[in-house]
Design an enzyme around this catalytic site. Structure first.
Site, PDB file in Angstrom:
ATOM      1  N   HIS A  38     -66.145 137.991  56.751  1.00  0.00           N
ATOM      2  CA  HIS A  38     -67.575 138.129  57.042  1.00  0.00           C
ATOM      3  C   HIS A  38     -68.389 137.145  56.197  1.00  0.00           C
ATOM      4  CE1 HIS A  38     -66.229 142.428  57.854  1.00  0.00           C
ATOM      5  NE2 HIS A  38     -66.763 142.077  59.011  1.00  0.00           N
ATOM      6  N   GLN A  62     -68.278 150.744  71.441  1.00  0.00           N
ATOM      7  CA  GLN A  62     -67.131 149.846  71.612  1.00  0.00           C
ATOM      8  C   GLN A  62     -65.821 150.470  71.152  1.00  0.00           C
ATOM      9  OE1 GLN A  62     -68.936 146.862  68.855  1.00  0.00           O
ATOM     10  NE2 GLN A  62     -66.838 146.506  68.203  1.00  0.00           N
ATOM     11  N   ASP A 151     -61.669 137.369  66.278  1.00  0.00           N
ATOM     12  CA  ASP A 151     -61.879 138.126  67.519  1.00  0.00           C
ATOM     13  C   ASP A 151     -62.146 137.108  68.624  1.00  0.00           C
ATOM     14  OD1 ASP A 151     -62.067 141.045  66.443  1.00  0.00           O
ATOM     15  OD2 ASP A 151     -63.280 139.858  65.076  1.00  0.00           O
ATOM     16  N   VAL A 177     -60.341 133.794  58.448  1.00  0.00           N
ATOM     17  CA  VAL A 177     -60.007 133.807  57.014  1.00  0.00           C
ATOM     18  C   VAL A 177     -58.854 134.784  56.799  1.00  0.00           C
ATOM     19  CG1 VAL A 177     -60.869 134.274  54.690  1.00  0.00           C
ATOM     20  CG2 VAL A 177     -62.372 133.247  56.392  1.00  0.00           C
ATOM     21  N   ARG A 188     -60.293 146.960  58.794  1.00  0.00           N
ATOM     22  CA  ARG A 188     -59.278 148.011  58.972  1.00  0.00           C
ATOM     23  C   ARG A 188     -58.116 147.878  57.985  1.00  0.00           C
ATOM     24  NH1 ARG A 188     -60.887 147.205  64.287  1.00  0.00           N
ATOM     25  NH2 ARG A 188     -61.603 149.092  65.352  1.00  0.00           N
TER      26      ARG A 188
HETATM   27  P1  AMP Z   1     -66.725 143.123  62.525  1.00  0.00           P
HETATM   28  O1  AMP Z   1     -67.459 143.655  61.322  1.00  0.00           O
HETATM   29  O2  AMP Z   1     -65.275 143.417  62.524  1.00  0.00           O
HETATM   30  O3  AMP Z   1     -67.432 143.466  63.816  1.00  0.00           O
HETATM   31  O4  AMP Z   1     -66.817 141.540  62.396  1.00  0.00           O
HETATM   32  C1  AMP Z   1     -68.057 140.881  62.316  1.00  0.00           C
HETATM   33  C2  AMP Z   1     -67.827 139.397  62.524  1.00  0.00           C
HETATM   34  O5  AMP Z   1     -66.950 138.900  61.508  1.00  0.00           O
HETATM   35  C3  AMP Z   1     -67.140 139.099  63.873  1.00  0.00           C
HETATM   36  O6  AMP Z   1     -67.734 137.937  64.430  1.00  0.00           O
HETATM   37  C4  AMP Z   1     -65.718 138.865  63.478  1.00  0.00           C
HETATM   38  O7  AMP Z   1     -65.023 138.011  64.355  1.00  0.00           O
HETATM   39  C5  AMP Z   1     -65.887 138.208  62.115  1.00  0.00           C
HETATM   40  N1  AMP Z   1     -64.662 138.351  61.330  1.00  0.00           N
HETATM   41  C6  AMP Z   1     -63.986 139.496  61.051  1.00  0.00           C
HETATM   42  N2  AMP Z   1     -62.865 139.226  60.347  1.00  0.00           N
HETATM   43  C7  AMP Z   1     -62.824 137.879  60.181  1.00  0.00           C
HETATM   44  C8  AMP Z   1     -61.913 136.982  59.535  1.00  0.00           C
HETATM   45  N3  AMP Z   1     -60.806 137.405  58.927  1.00  0.00           N
HETATM   46  N4  AMP Z   1     -62.193 135.657  59.573  1.00  0.00           N
HETATM   47  C9  AMP Z   1     -63.318 135.205  60.187  1.00  0.00           C
HETATM   48  N5  AMP Z   1     -64.211 136.003  60.801  1.00  0.00           N
HETATM   49  C10 AMP Z   1     -63.973 137.318  60.807  1.00  0.00           C
END
Ligand code: AMP
Length: 258
Positions: A38, A62, A151, A177, A188
Site C-alpha cells: 500500500h 466485494q 490485483d 511489492v 491477509r
Molecule cells: P487492498 O487494501 O487489498 O484493497 O489494496 C489496496 C490497493 O493496494 C490495491 O490497489 C492493491 O492492488 C494494492 N496492493 C495490495 N497489495 C499490494 C502489493 N503487495 N504490492 C502492490 N500493491 C498492492
C-alpha cells in the site's frame, strides 16, 4: 495530516478548494491493514501529485464469504499512524451506510472478464469492487488513482470501467511489492498461522518456475495448497490458492516464468 474525512460532502468541499488553487490530487483506495505494498502506492502518489488522499474502507459488497469479511484485519489507529509518517495530506473513512445509501440497488457490472479467474471463484466479487471504486472515484474526484498489479484482474477491470464511462481520471498501475522470501504482501498474510506463513512463499516460487499452469497446480497441490486456479492470460500467469483457510492470489508476467 491536514484532514480526516468521514463525510463525503466535507471532503468534496475541500476538493473544490484544491481545484480552485490549481492543485492536483492523487487517490489511493485501500481496505486498511496497510503494508509496504500500500505504501508504495502512497509514495508514488505523493511524488506525482500536489496532494494525496487515501481511503480506508473494508467494502462488504466485494466479500462473497462472510467469514473472510469477519476475519479481515482492522487496525485503524496503526494505519493512521503509518499515513502520518508518510506525511499523507488527507484520509477518507467513509461509512457503509453513506456509501450504500441506495442499499446496493445500483451497481456496476462488467459482463465478460469479471466472470473469469477471481470472478469464477468469488461470485459477485467484481460487482462489489467496481461499484465501490466508482463511488469512491466520484467522491474523491482525483486527477490520478493508484492500484496495485498484485490485483491484476482488478486493475484491468478498473481501467476498463474508467474507459467505458469516460471517467476523468488517470489510472496508475504499480508493481507488486513482495517480502524477501517472494510472498506478495497482502493484508491477509497477517492472518496466516506461522507454519502456513512459512510454506506460503512456495506459491510464488511454483507460479514462477513451473513449465505450465497444469504443472504449477499439481506442484502446489503436492505442497499442501488448495488450488482455485492457475491460468495464463494476456501474457500473464495468474493464480489463487488457499492455505489454512486463507486465500492468496498472485500473478506475474510470463517472461518471469522459467
Ligand atoms: P487492498 O487494501 O487489498 O484493497 O489494496 C489496496 C490497493 O493496494 C490495491 O490497489 C492493491 O492492488 C494494492 N496492493 C495490495 N497489495 C499490494 C502489493 N503487495 N504490492 C502492490 N500493491 C498492492
Amino acid at each position: 495530516m491536514t484532514g480526516v474525512f468521514e463525510d463525503p460532502e466535507t471532503w468534496r468541499r475541500e476538493r473544490r478548494a484544491l481545484a480552485l488553487a490549481g492543485l492536483t490530487v492523487g487517490f489511493v483506495p485501500t481496505m486498511g491493514a496497510l503494508h509496504e505494498g500500500h505504501l508504495s502506492l502512497v509514495r508514488r502518489s505523493r511524488s506525482e501529485n500536489d496532494r494525496t488522499l487515501v481511503s480506508i474502507f473494508v467494502n462488504p459488497t466485494q466479500f462473497d464469504d462472510q467469514a473472510d469479511l469477519a476475519r479481515y484485519p482492522r487496525v485503524l489507529d496503526v494505519d493512521l499512524a503509518a499515513l502520518r509518517t508518510e506525511r499523507i495530506d488527507y484520509v477518507l473513512l467513509p461509512r457503509a451506510d453513506d456509501l450504500y445509501r441506495d442499499g446496493f440497488r445500483y451497481r456496476v457490472t462488467e459482463r465478460d472478464f469479471s466472470t473469469a479467474l477471481e470472478g469464477a471463484h468469488r461470485p459477485g466479487h467484481f460487482d462489489g469492487v467496481l461499484t465501490v471504486v466508482m463511488k469512491l472515484l466520484q467522491i474523491a474526484q482525483p486527477d490520478r488513482a493508484y492500484f496495485g498489479e498484485k490485483d491484476w484482474q482488478q486493475l484491468s477491470l478498473v481501467r476498463g470501467m474508467v474507459d467505458a464511462f469516460f471517467l476523468p481520471v488517470t489510472i496508475v498501475g504499480c508493481p507488486t511489492v513482495r517480502d524477501q522470501d517472494g510472498l506478495a504482501l497482502s493484508s491477509r498474510n497477517s492472518t496466516l498461522r506461522p507454519a502456513d506463513r512459512q510454506r506460503a512463499p512456495r506459491f510464488h516460487e511454483v507460479l514462477s518456475s513451473a513449465p505450465t499452469p497444469g504443472e504449477a497446480a499439481r506442484e502446489l497441490n503436492a505442497s499442501g495448497f488448495e488450488v482455485d486456479y492457475v491460468e495464463e492470460r494476456d501474457g500473464r500467469r495468474l493464480g489463487a490458492v488457499r492455505i489454512g483457510g486463507v486465500r492468496l492470489i498472485d500473478n506475474l508476467p510470463m517472461e518471469g516464468t522459467r
